[in-house]
Design a protein around this motif. Structure first.
Motif, PDB file in Angstrom:
ATOM      1  N   MET A   1       0.837  -1.186   0.000  1.00 44.55           N
ATOM      2  CA  MET A   1       0.000   0.000   0.000  1.00 44.55           C
ATOM      3  C   MET A   1       0.879   1.245   0.000  1.00 44.55           C
ATOM      4  N   PRO A   2       0.445   2.272  -0.727  1.00 46.69           N
ATOM      5  CA  PRO A   2       1.218   3.519  -0.735  1.00 46.69           C
ATOM      6  C   PRO A   2       1.155   4.209   0.626  1.00 46.69           C
ATOM      7  N   GLU A   3       2.112   5.079   0.849  1.00 49.29           N
ATOM      8  CA  GLU A   3       2.131   5.837   2.094  1.00 49.29           C
ATOM      9  C   GLU A   3       0.917   6.757   2.179  1.00 49.29           C
ATOM     10  N   ARG A   4       0.495   7.010   3.398  1.00 46.40           N
ATOM     11  CA  ARG A   4      -0.690   7.851   3.627  1.00 46.40           C
ATOM     12  C   ARG A   4      -0.540   9.229   2.972  1.00 46.40           C
ATOM     13  N   ALA A   5       0.647   9.807   3.036  1.00 48.70           N
ATOM     14  CA  ALA A   5       0.861  11.141   2.456  1.00 48.70           C
ATOM     15  C   ALA A   5       0.591  11.136   0.952  1.00 48.70           C
ATOM     16  N   LEU A   6       0.985  10.073   0.272  1.00 47.76           N
ATOM     17  CA  LEU A   6       0.737   9.972  -1.165  1.00 47.76           C
ATOM     18  C   LEU A   6      -0.757   9.848  -1.447  1.00 47.76           C
ATOM     19  N   VAL A   7      -1.451   9.031  -0.660  1.00 46.69           N
ATOM     20  CA  VAL A   7      -2.902   8.870  -0.830  1.00 46.69           C
ATOM     21  C   VAL A   7      -3.599  10.210  -0.622  1.00 46.69           C
ATOM     22  N   GLU A   8      -3.195  10.942   0.401  1.00 48.07           N
ATOM     23  CA  GLU A   8      -3.793  12.255   0.664  1.00 48.07           C
ATOM     24  C   GLU A   8      -3.522  13.224  -0.477  1.00 48.07           C
ATOM     25  N   LYS A   9      -2.349  13.150  -1.077  1.00 43.10           N
ATOM     26  CA  LYS A   9      -1.999  14.017  -2.205  1.00 43.10           C
ATOM     27  C   LYS A   9      -2.892  13.711  -3.410  1.00 43.10           C
ATOM     28  N   VAL A  10      -3.113  12.435  -3.676  1.00 36.36           N
ATOM     29  CA  VAL A  10      -3.966  12.034  -4.797  1.00 36.36           C
ATOM     30  C   VAL A  10      -5.403  12.496  -4.570  1.00 36.36           C
ATOM     31  N   ILE A  11      -5.897  12.316  -3.357  1.00 39.54           N
ATOM     32  CA  ILE A  11      -7.261  12.763  -3.033  1.00 39.54           C
ATOM     33  C   ILE A  11      -7.372  14.277  -3.174  1.00 39.54           C
ATOM     34  N   GLU A  12      -6.380  14.983  -2.699  1.00 36.28           N
ATOM     35  CA  GLU A  12      -6.404  16.447  -2.809  1.00 36.28           C
ATOM     36  C   GLU A  12      -6.434  16.882  -4.275  1.00 36.28           C
ATOM     37  N   ALA A  13      -5.661  16.218  -5.126  1.00 34.21           N
ATOM     38  CA  ALA A  13      -5.681  16.531  -6.557  1.00 34.21           C
ATOM     39  C   ALA A  13      -7.063  16.243  -7.132  1.00 34.21           C
ATOM     40  N   GLY A  14      -7.674  15.144  -6.721  1.00 32.02           N
ATOM     41  CA  GLY A  14      -9.010  14.797  -7.191  1.00 32.02           C
ATOM     42  C   GLY A  14     -10.063  15.800  -6.767  1.00 32.02           C
ATOM     43  N   ARG A  15      -9.890  16.380  -5.610  1.00 35.31           N
ATOM     44  CA  ARG A  15     -10.852  17.382  -5.125  1.00 35.31           C
ATOM     45  C   ARG A  15     -10.882  18.608  -6.024  1.00 35.31           C
ATOM     46  N   TYR A  16      -9.755  18.911  -6.672  1.00 36.49           N
ATOM     47  CA  TYR A  16      -9.667  20.089  -7.520  1.00 36.49           C
ATOM     48  C   TYR A  16      -9.869  19.765  -8.998  1.00 36.49           C
ATOM     49  N   ALA A  17     -10.127  18.507  -9.321  1.00 40.30           N
ATOM     50  CA  ALA A  17     -10.338  18.115 -10.716  1.00 40.30           C
ATOM     51  C   ALA A  17     -11.695  18.638 -11.188  1.00 40.30           C
ATOM     52  N   PRO A  18     -11.819  18.907 -12.484  1.00 40.40           N
ATOM     53  CA  PRO A  18     -13.105  19.377 -13.009  1.00 40.40           C
ATOM     54  C   PRO A  18     -14.199  18.318 -12.822  1.00 40.40           C
ATOM     55  N   SER A  19     -15.403  18.786 -12.669  1.00 34.22           N
ATOM     56  CA  SER A  19     -16.548  17.877 -12.569  1.00 34.22           C
ATOM     57  C   SER A  19     -17.684  18.432 -13.429  1.00 34.22           C
ATOM     58  N   GLY A  20     -18.620  17.564 -13.784  1.00 33.16           N
ATOM     59  CA  GLY A  20     -19.751  17.984 -14.609  1.00 33.16           C
ATOM     60  C   GLY A  20     -20.521  19.108 -13.941  1.00 33.16           C
ATOM     61  N   GLY A  21     -20.649  20.211 -14.637  1.00 30.97           N
ATOM     62  CA  GLY A  21     -21.378  21.349 -14.081  1.00 30.97           C
ATOM     63  C   GLY A  21     -20.676  21.975 -12.893  1.00 30.97           C
ATOM     64  N   ASN A  22     -19.433  21.600 -12.669  1.00 29.41           N
ATOM     65  CA  ASN A  22     -18.640  22.081 -11.534  1.00 29.41           C
ATOM     66  C   ASN A  22     -19.371  21.872 -10.206  1.00 29.41           C
ATOM     67  N   ASN A  23     -20.082  20.741 -10.099  1.00 27.55           N
ATOM     68  CA  ASN A  23     -20.864  20.503  -8.882  1.00 27.55           C
ATOM     69  C   ASN A  23     -20.050  19.879  -7.750  1.00 27.55           C
ATOM     70  N   GLN A  24     -18.853  19.350  -8.056  1.00 26.98           N
ATOM     71  CA  GLN A  24     -17.930  18.835  -7.034  1.00 26.98           C
ATOM     72  C   GLN A  24     -18.591  17.869  -6.056  1.00 26.98           C
ATOM     73  N   THR A  25     -19.325  16.905  -6.570  1.00 28.68           N
ATOM     74  CA  THR A  25     -19.999  15.936  -5.692  1.00 28.68           C
ATOM     75  C   THR A  25     -19.233  14.621  -5.567  1.00 28.68           C
ATOM     76  N   THR A  26     -17.953  14.625  -5.917  1.00 31.51           N
ATOM     77  CA  THR A  26     -17.142  13.417  -5.860  1.00 31.51           C
ATOM     78  C   THR A  26     -16.835  13.046  -4.417  1.00 31.51           C
ATOM     79  N   HIS A  27     -16.873  11.745  -4.140  1.00 29.83           N
ATOM     80  CA  HIS A  27     -16.515  11.222  -2.825  1.00 29.83           C
ATOM     81  C   HIS A  27     -15.395  10.209  -3.003  1.00 29.83           C
ATOM     82  N   PHE A  28     -14.553  10.084  -2.004  1.00 32.92           N
ATOM     83  CA  PHE A  28     -13.435   9.153  -2.066  1.00 32.92           C
ATOM     84  C   PHE A  28     -13.511   8.186  -0.897  1.00 32.92           C
TER      85      PHE A  28
END
Length: 81
Positions: A1-28
Motif C-alpha cells: 500500500m502507498p504511504e498515507r501522504a501519497l494517498v492524501e496528495k492524490v485525493i487532494e488533486a481529485g478534489r480540484y479536478a473538473p466535474s460535470g457542471g462544476n458541482n464537485q460531488t465526488t466522494h473518495f
C-alpha cells in the motif's frame, strides 16, 4: 500500500479536478486492507460486467464495461470466479 501522504496528495488533486457542471460531488473511499480491496475490486468488476452498453454512453464507461467482461470471462475460464 502507498504511504498515507501519497494517498492524501492524490485525493487532494481529485478534489480540484473538473466535474460535470462544476458541482464537485465526488466522494473518495480509501481501502488500506489488501484483502478488502481485492474483494471490492471483484464486486465492482462483476457489477460492471452486468451493465448493458447503451447508445450515447460515454466511451470511458463503455471501455470499463468491456474490460470487466473480459476479466470475468478470463476468471470463468480459470474457474476462479
Amino acid at each position: 500500500m502507498p504511504e498515507r501522504a501519497l494517498v492524501e496528495k492524490v485525493i487532494e488533486a481529485g478534489r480540484y479536478a473538473p466535474s460535470g457542471g462544476n458541482n464537485q460531488t465526488t466522494h473518495f473511499i480509501v481501502f488500506s486492507d489488501a484483502e478488502i480491496l481485492s474483494d471490492m475490486a471483484g464486486l465492482v468488476c462483476k457489477e460492471f460486467a452486468e451493465m448493458e452498453i447503451a447508445e450515447g454512453m460515454y466511451s470511458s464507461l463503455k471501455n470499463s464495461i468491456n474490460a470487466a467482461n473480459q476479466t470475468v470471462n478470463k476468471r470463468k475460464d480459470m474457474e476462479v470466479y
